[in-house]
Design an enzyme around this catalytic site. Structure first.
Site, PDB file in Angstrom:
ATOM      1  N   THR A  88       0.808  -1.225   0.000  1.00 17.20           N
ATOM      2  CA  THR A  88       0.000   0.000   0.000  1.00 17.20           C
ATOM      3  C   THR A  88       0.838   1.269   0.000  1.00 17.20           C
ATOM      4  OG1 THR A  88      -1.816  -1.132   1.101  1.00 17.20           O
ATOM      5  CG2 THR A  88      -1.731   1.245   1.389  1.00 17.20           C
ATOM      6  N   THR A 106       1.796  -4.985   4.065  1.00 14.53           N
ATOM      7  CA  THR A 106       1.676  -5.423   5.454  1.00 14.53           C
ATOM      8  C   THR A 106       1.140  -6.855   5.579  1.00 14.53           C
ATOM      9  OG1 THR A 106      -0.533  -4.440   5.560  1.00 14.53           O
ATOM     10  CG2 THR A 106       1.303  -3.097   6.349  1.00 14.53           C
ATOM     11  N   ASP A 107       0.375  -7.318   4.563  1.00 11.42           N
ATOM     12  CA  ASP A 107      -0.332  -8.591   4.723  1.00 11.42           C
ATOM     13  C   ASP A 107       0.594  -9.772   5.032  1.00 11.42           C
ATOM     14  OD1 ASP A 107      -2.652  -7.223   4.296  1.00 11.42           O
ATOM     15  OD2 ASP A 107      -2.932  -7.876   2.233  1.00 11.42           O
ATOM     16  N   LYS A 162       0.819  -9.728  11.960  1.00  7.09           N
ATOM     17  CA  LYS A 162      -0.109  -8.625  11.663  1.00  7.09           C
ATOM     18  C   LYS A 162      -1.366  -8.872  12.477  1.00  7.09           C
ATOM     19  CE  LYS A 162      -2.534  -6.106   8.040  1.00  7.09           C
ATOM     20  NZ  LYS A 162      -2.781  -5.899   6.608  1.00  7.09           N
TER      21      LYS A 162
HETATM   22  N1  ASP Z   1      -2.553  -5.714   0.315  1.00  2.59           N
HETATM   23  C1  ASP Z   1      -1.448  -4.875   0.768  1.00  2.59           C
HETATM   24  C2  ASP Z   1      -0.181  -5.734   0.756  1.00  2.59           C
HETATM   25  O1  ASP Z   1       0.046  -6.482   1.662  1.00  2.59           O
HETATM   26  C3  ASP Z   1      -1.748  -4.335   2.116  1.00  2.59           C
HETATM   27  C4  ASP Z   1      -0.720  -3.387   2.672  1.00  2.59           C
HETATM   28  O2  ASP Z   1       0.318  -3.116   2.144  1.00  2.59           O
HETATM   29  O3  ASP Z   1      -1.005  -2.876   3.774  1.00  2.59           O
HETATM   30  O4  ASP Z   1       0.557  -5.646  -0.189  1.00  2.59           O
END
Ligand code: ASP
Length: 363
Positions: free
Chosen positions: A20, A105-106, A176
């Site tokens: 993100t 983050t995922d 997470k």
């Molecule tokens: N879907 C994104 C990812 O993990 C979510 C994020 O970056 O927070 O690439």
């Protein structure tokens, strides 16, 4: 011999992998920018990065982290080791004092855990960060996270870290825990390594000190499966899903048991015969706890003792992310059995029981 660096400014290598943080607003679509353009964009939005360190950016790919897996972890470990000059004196020309990995983050905690196992004897910080809102969005957490990550990458913390919100976390202990909150990551079974407030406060006595020279250990065997059990899980259906030649495709099964690692052992739901047949076919069964702050203790109840008798090993208080990636790493390292690797702490991922607390991977 490579000459020492001419300037005393800290140098940080930023590796952008996607997520993100780098996405376009408001549609959260991928921005396919060249590394130079991406660095300019980052420095326009976070100009203070230049005050903290000299930054160089590499962009191996730009992916949602759901698409990042074992082959990407291996490439990242190689990029970090080679570009940052791990194992070489930090002040040497061309070397970096630390690395920041911008990551979605995922699956960030999986990548952090895998890197912690692959970068043995790490001698400088490798800091993963990302954000819940894109860099250009108003009230985004990206700017603060990125600044804190670069600052931590200039410090003397030779660990793979996740720096996010107000926390400095050991990567291979993190998970997470929140899909929206700006404090998205936690170390469920331990206190954070540091806090970000007016200052970055680090719990220095807990920072790991390398006990061996740096080595890159990227071999992984991804034939690992994780199973979350639940009341009503039918072992016969499970056996049909796994198929008769399962041991040819799966070398380790992580069973996420109840509480301290219990599984059903009565009537139709009895899981023990299936687990027995798997261990006799050569599949290593690893039992972990599905509790958020779980720790296995298979000696405590009859079901756990039966699992131990069947040859299962315990994940102790490891996160699922650390358990799965440690299994992949251990299966590829033949100098010890998987059971032996799970009885030692390799990268700070586990607190072992009193009997084996002193065991470490270099023993
Ligand atoms: N879907 C994104 C990812 O993990 C979510 C994020 O970056 O927070 O690439």
């Amino acid at each position: 011999m490579t000459p020492p660096r001419s300037s005393n400014r800290k140098r940080v290598l930023v590796v952008h992998t996607g997520g993100t943080l780098g996405m376009a607003q408001p549609s959260r679509t991928r921005l396919d920018l060249a590394p130079g353009e991406h660095l300019d964009r980052m420095l326009t939005h976070v100009p203070e990065l230049k005050e903290i360190a000299e930054i160089e950016l590499v962009l191996p790919w730009n992916l949602d982290s759901s698409d990042i897996g074992p082959s990407h972890w291996q490439s990242l470990a190689r990029i970090i080791a080679n570009r940052a000059g791990l194992g070489q004196p930090r002040g040497q020309e061309g070397c970096f004092d630390g690395v920041v990995l911008i990551h979605g983050t995922d699956t960030m905690a999986y990548t952090a855990s895998a890197l912690a196992f692959m970068l043995r004897g790490l001698d400088r910080p490798v800091v993963l960060t990302g954000s819940q809102r894109p860099l250009e969005a108003w009230r985004s957490d990206a700017r603060a996270n990125l600044t804190a990550a670069v600052e931590c990458a200039t410090m003397d913390i030779p660990e793979v870290l996740i720096v996010f919100g107000d926390s400095v976390l050991r990567g291979c202990r993190s998970t997470k825990a929140d899909s929206n909150d700006y404090q998205a990551f936690e170390m469920p079974s331990d206190a954070p390594l540091g806090r970000i407030g007016v200052d970055v406060e680090v719990d220095w006595p807990r920072v790991r000190v390398p006990t061996e020279g740096f080595s890159l250990q990227v071999d992984l065997d991804p034939s690992v499966v994780a199973l979350t059990i639940f009341p009503g899980l039918d072992p016969e259906s499970m056996a049909r899903v796994l198929g008769p030649d399962v041991h040819e495709r799966m070398r380790a099964l992580v069973v996420r048991g109840f509480g301290v690692g219990n599984v059903p052992m009565q009537g139709r739901m009895n899981l023990l015969p299936l687990l027995h047949s798997l261990t006799s076919a050569g599949v290593q069964v690893i039992v972990s706890s599905q509790c958020h702050r779980g720790r296995t203790d298979l000696g405590l109840y009859p079901a756990g003792r039966a699992l131990l008798e069947a040859g299962a090993v315990e994940a102790h208080d490891m996160t699922l992310e650390a358990t799965v990636t440690k299994a992949m790493w251990a299966l590829a390292r033949r100098e010890r059995t998987l059971g032996e690797w799970f009885a030692v702490d390799v990268a700070g991922e586990v607190s072992l029981g009193t009997g084996d607390r002193r065991a470490s991977a270099s023993d």
